[in-house]
Design a protein around this motif. Structure first.
Motif, mmCIF file in Angstrom:
data_model
loop_
_atom_site.group_PDB
_atom_site.id
_atom_site.type_symbol
_atom_site.label_atom_id
_atom_site.label_comp_id
_atom_site.label_asym_id
_atom_site.label_seq_id
_atom_site.Cartn_x
_atom_site.Cartn_y
_atom_site.Cartn_z
ATOM 1 N N UNK A 12 0.830 -1.212 0.000
ATOM 2 C CA UNK A 12 0.000 0.000 0.000
ATOM 3 C C UNK A 12 0.864 1.262 0.000
ATOM 4 N N UNK A 13 1.916 1.275 0.823
ATOM 5 C CA UNK A 13 2.808 2.430 0.902
ATOM 6 C C UNK A 13 3.446 2.709 -0.458
ATOM 7 N N UNK A 14 4.005 1.666 -1.081
ATOM 8 C CA UNK A 14 4.672 1.834 -2.373
ATOM 9 C C UNK A 14 3.670 2.230 -3.458
ATOM 10 N N UNK A 15 2.471 1.662 -3.423
ATOM 11 C CA UNK A 15 1.443 2.010 -4.411
ATOM 12 C C UNK A 15 1.067 3.477 -4.291
ATOM 13 N N UNK A 16 0.851 3.938 -3.060
ATOM 14 C CA UNK A 16 0.477 5.336 -2.849
ATOM 15 C C UNK A 16 1.610 6.278 -3.226
ATOM 16 N N UNK A 17 2.849 5.887 -2.941
ATOM 17 C CA UNK A 17 4.000 6.700 -3.334
ATOM 18 C C UNK A 17 4.092 6.818 -4.854
ATOM 19 N N UNK A 18 3.618 5.791 -5.551
ATOM 20 C CA UNK A 18 3.602 5.793 -7.014
ATOM 21 C C UNK A 18 2.367 6.485 -7.566
ATOM 22 N N UNK A 19 1.507 6.939 -6.664
ATOM 23 C CA UNK A 19 0.272 7.652 -7.033
ATOM 24 C C UNK A 19 -0.635 6.815 -7.931
ATOM 25 N N UNK A 20 -0.798 5.558 -7.533
ATOM 26 C CA UNK A 20 -1.677 4.646 -8.257
ATOM 27 C C UNK A 20 -2.825 4.207 -7.357
ATOM 28 N N UNK A 21 -3.991 4.035 -7.946
ATOM 29 C CA UNK A 21 -5.097 3.415 -7.204
ATOM 30 C C UNK A 21 -4.891 1.911 -7.239
ATOM 31 N N UNK A 22 -5.654 1.206 -6.440
ATOM 32 C CA UNK A 22 -5.579 -0.254 -6.459
ATOM 33 C C UNK A 22 -5.939 -0.794 -7.835
ATOM 34 N N UNK A 23 -6.947 -0.202 -8.457
ATOM 35 C CA UNK A 23 -7.386 -0.646 -9.784
ATOM 36 C C UNK A 23 -6.296 -0.376 -10.823
ATOM 37 N N UNK A 24 -5.671 0.810 -10.760
ATOM 38 C CA UNK A 24 -4.607 1.136 -11.711
ATOM 39 C C UNK A 24 -3.420 0.183 -11.567
ATOM 40 N N UNK A 25 -3.017 -0.079 -10.326
ATOM 41 C CA UNK A 25 -1.927 -1.018 -10.109
ATOM 42 C C UNK A 25 -2.302 -2.399 -10.625
ATOM 43 N N UNK A 26 -3.517 -2.833 -10.320
ATOM 44 C CA UNK A 26 -3.972 -4.132 -10.803
ATOM 45 C C UNK A 26 -3.899 -4.250 -12.314
ATOM 46 N N UNK A 27 -4.318 -3.202 -13.014
ATOM 47 C CA UNK A 27 -4.266 -3.218 -14.479
ATOM 48 C C UNK A 27 -2.825 -3.350 -14.969
ATOM 49 N N UNK A 28 -1.915 -2.616 -14.330
ATOM 50 C CA UNK A 28 -0.512 -2.650 -14.749
ATOM 51 C C UNK A 28 0.120 -4.028 -14.567
ATOM 52 N N UNK A 29 -0.307 -4.742 -13.532
ATOM 53 C CA UNK A 29 0.311 -6.050 -13.265
ATOM 54 C C UNK A 29 -0.607 -7.219 -13.619
ATOM 55 N N UNK A 30 -1.718 -6.893 -14.260
ATOM 56 C CA UNK A 30 -2.645 -7.909 -14.784
ATOM 57 C C UNK A 30 -3.312 -8.758 -13.701
ATOM 58 N N UNK A 31 -3.751 -8.078 -12.630
ATOM 59 C CA UNK A 31 -4.618 -8.693 -11.623
ATOM 60 C C UNK A 31 -5.750 -7.708 -11.370
ATOM 61 N N UNK A 32 -6.755 -8.122 -10.640
ATOM 62 C CA UNK A 32 -7.872 -7.225 -10.352
ATOM 63 C C UNK A 32 -7.522 -6.256 -9.225
ATOM 64 N N UNK A 33 -8.242 -5.160 -9.179
ATOM 65 C CA UNK A 33 -8.101 -4.227 -8.068
ATOM 66 C C UNK A 33 -8.449 -4.906 -6.753
ATOM 67 N N UNK A 34 -9.370 -5.854 -6.784
ATOM 68 C CA UNK A 34 -9.745 -6.608 -5.583
ATOM 69 C C UNK A 34 -8.581 -7.451 -5.075
ATOM 70 N N UNK A 35 -7.802 -8.000 -5.994
ATOM 71 C CA UNK A 35 -6.624 -8.762 -5.589
ATOM 72 C C UNK A 35 -5.636 -7.862 -4.869
ATOM 73 N N UNK A 36 -5.393 -6.676 -5.412
ATOM 74 C CA UNK A 36 -4.498 -5.716 -4.760
ATOM 75 C C UNK A 36 -5.036 -5.377 -3.373
ATOM 76 N N UNK A 37 -6.334 -5.133 -3.277
ATOM 77 C CA UNK A 37 -6.965 -4.850 -1.987
ATOM 78 C C UNK A 37 -6.757 -6.003 -1.005
ATOM 79 N N UNK A 38 -6.930 -7.220 -1.477
ATOM 80 C CA UNK A 38 -6.740 -8.392 -0.614
ATOM 81 C C UNK A 38 -5.305 -8.497 -0.109
#
Length: 84
Positions: A12-38
């Motif tokens: 979460x810290x690294x994602x926020x530092x990169x200014x990405x939402x969970x959904x945006x990060x999920x798209x970049x790494x080909x998983x769902x935003x829900x997976x990132x949340x989990x």
């Protein structure tokens, strides 16, 4: 804080530092935003290949995500930071 919570907090810290939402990060790494949340809420842990992709995408080391190192550089500035 247990290991699962530590890893989730680091993601979460690294994602926020990169200014990405969970959904945006999920798209970049080909998983769902829900997976990132989990991962971030310690419901489950990313596997080794997910950790490698997360580290590359978020501009940090896998050691940082796993809690083996406290060194983190903000991706946008390259400024080293010690996470407390």
């Amino acid at each position: 804080m247990d290991e699962r919570q530590l890893i989730g907090a680091r993601i979460a810290f690294a994602r926020k530092a990169s200014r990405l939402s969970q959904v945006e990060l999920g798209r970049k790494i080909k998983v769902s935003g829900q997976t990132v949340s989990n991962w971030e809420t310690a419901r489950c842990l990313p596997n080794a290949s997910d950790i490698a992709v997360l580290a590359k995408t978020l501009g940090c080391s896998s050691d940082f995500l796993l809690g083996l190192s406290d060194a983190f550089s903000f991706p946008s500035s390259g400024r080293p930071m010690r996470r407390t």
